[in-house]
Write a protein that holds these residues in place. Structure first.
Motif, PDB file in Angstrom:
ATOM      1  N   VAL A  76      -6.289   6.447   2.824  1.00 17.90           N
ATOM      2  CA  VAL A  76      -6.559   4.932   1.995  1.00 17.90           C
ATOM      3  C   VAL A  76      -7.758   4.433   2.690  1.00 17.90           C
ATOM      4  O   VAL A  76      -8.078   3.681   3.550  1.00 17.90           O
ATOM      5  CB  VAL A  76      -5.341   4.096   2.513  1.00 17.90           C
ATOM      6  CG1 VAL A  76      -5.778   2.643   1.630  1.00 17.90           C
ATOM      7  CG2 VAL A  76      -4.044   4.564   1.896  1.00 17.90           C
TER       8      VAL A  76
ATOM      9  N   LEU B 280       0.942   3.788   1.826  1.00 23.67           N
ATOM     10  CA  LEU B 280       1.078   4.562   2.841  1.00 23.67           C
ATOM     11  C   LEU B 280       2.321   3.669   3.559  1.00 23.67           C
ATOM     12  O   LEU B 280       2.872   4.248   4.515  1.00 23.67           O
ATOM     13  CB  LEU B 280      -0.066   4.646   4.047  1.00 23.67           C
ATOM     14  CG  LEU B 280      -1.016   5.701   3.701  1.00 23.67           C
ATOM     15  CD1 LEU B 280      -1.603   5.995   4.878  1.00 23.67           C
ATOM     16  CD2 LEU B 280      -0.091   7.000   3.250  1.00 23.67           C
ATOM     17  N   MET B 281       3.041   2.617   3.167  1.00 22.47           N
ATOM     18  CA  MET B 281       4.030   1.894   3.833  1.00 22.47           C
ATOM     19  C   MET B 281       5.015   2.525   3.822  1.00 22.47           C
ATOM     20  O   MET B 281       5.632   2.796   2.736  1.00 22.47           O
ATOM     21  CB  MET B 281       3.915   0.447   3.172  1.00 22.47           C
ATOM     22  CG  MET B 281       5.034  -0.186   4.102  1.00 22.47           C
ATOM     23  SD  MET B 281       4.914  -0.541   5.643  1.00 22.47           S
ATOM     24  CE  MET B 281       3.603  -1.718   5.770  1.00 22.47           C
TER      25      MET B 281
ATOM     26  N   CYS C 205       0.946  -1.253   0.147  1.00 22.49           N
ATOM     27  CA  CYS C 205       0.068   0.122  -0.070  1.00 22.49           C
ATOM     28  C   CYS C 205       0.849   1.185   0.002  1.00 22.49           C
ATOM     29  O   CYS C 205       1.992   1.313   0.408  1.00 22.49           O
ATOM     30  CB  CYS C 205      -0.814   0.010   1.347  1.00 22.49           C
ATOM     31  SG  CYS C 205      -1.478   1.411   1.813  1.00 22.49           S
TER      32      CYS C 205
HETATM   33  S1  SF4 Z   1      -3.020   2.641   5.162  1.00 25.45           S
HETATM   34 FE1  SF4 Z   1      -1.495   1.817   6.385  1.00 25.45          FE
HETATM   35  S2  SF4 Z   1      -2.140   0.143   7.546  1.00 25.45           S
HETATM   36 FE2  SF4 Z   1      -3.400   0.588   5.861  1.00 25.45          FE
HETATM   37  S3  SF4 Z   1      -2.924  -1.124   4.252  1.00 25.45           S
HETATM   38 FE3  SF4 Z   1      -1.855   1.016   3.799  1.00 25.45          FE
HETATM   39  S4  SF4 Z   1       0.222   0.779   5.056  1.00 25.45           S
HETATM   40 FE4  SF4 Z   1      -1.364  -0.821   5.944  1.00 25.45          FE
END
Ligand code: SF4
Ligand code: SF4
Length: 163
Positions: free
Chosen positions: A75, A57-58, A55
């Motif tokens: 997200v 945001l990682m 994802c």
């Molecule tokens: S938003 Fe954060 S917790 Fe959710 S899938 Fe993406 S990286 Fe992982």
């Protein structure tokens, strides 16, 4: 948190802090994956394929979500794991504490709740080949075709694995 809550209470009886403390932060559930369902609509664990693509945001260096507290603003489809949806999430890795407790198994031996030492936990997770830190890439800018080339085998769903 109540002492040894994970072995004394059912998942449905845990309070918010206890529920949150079950996550070891491995980050595996943030990886993009291909999921098949059987004829009953249940996840066929044998057909789940994880990629090393995460994802957006990682933080792929640390293995942590960059905006965990506000992640659903960024997200919206980030899944909030709850007791209600856990049964539909058997695509989680076999070492995930939620899945293990749901299946009547123990916490993995490295879990922070057992070791009470974050450094020891991190070392043991690395030794067990668990966690995305340092070995994932962001989905940002990646095509579907490129993603399909990034299926990996280090996320295990095999319940015979011992942890
Ligand atoms: S938003 Fe954060 S917790 Fe959710 S899938 Fe993406 S990286 Fe992982
Ligand atoms: S797979 Fe389980 S233990 Fe790992 S980050 Fe996701 S919820 Fe937490």
């Amino acid at each position: 948190m109540r002492p040894n809550f994970w072995s004394r209470f059912a998942l449905s009886e845990l309070n918010h802090s206890e529920w949150e403390a079950l996550c070891d932060g491995c980050g595996s559930c943030c990886l993009i994956k291909y999921i098949d369902e059987d004829e009953n609509g249940d996840v066929d664990e044998e057909l789940v394929e994880y990629t090393d693509v995460t994802c957006q945001l990682m933080d792929c260096t640390t293995g942590y979500c960059q905006h965990y507290d506000t992640r659903q603003e960024h997200v919206p489809d980030c899944i909030q794991l709850t007791m209600d949806n856990l049964p539909q999430m058997m695509w989680l890795p076999s070492h995930c504490a939620y899945k293990r407790l749901y299946k009547g198994q123990n916490l993995p031996s490295w879990h922070l709740l057992l070791t009470q030492d974050a450094v020891v936990t991190q070392q043991q997770m690395r030794a067990a080949n668990v966690g995305v830190a340092g070995r994932c890439v962001s989905e940002t800018g990646m095509s579907d075709e490129a993603m399909e080339e990034r299926v990996i085998s280090w996320v295990k769903l095999d319940n015979t694995e011992s942890y």
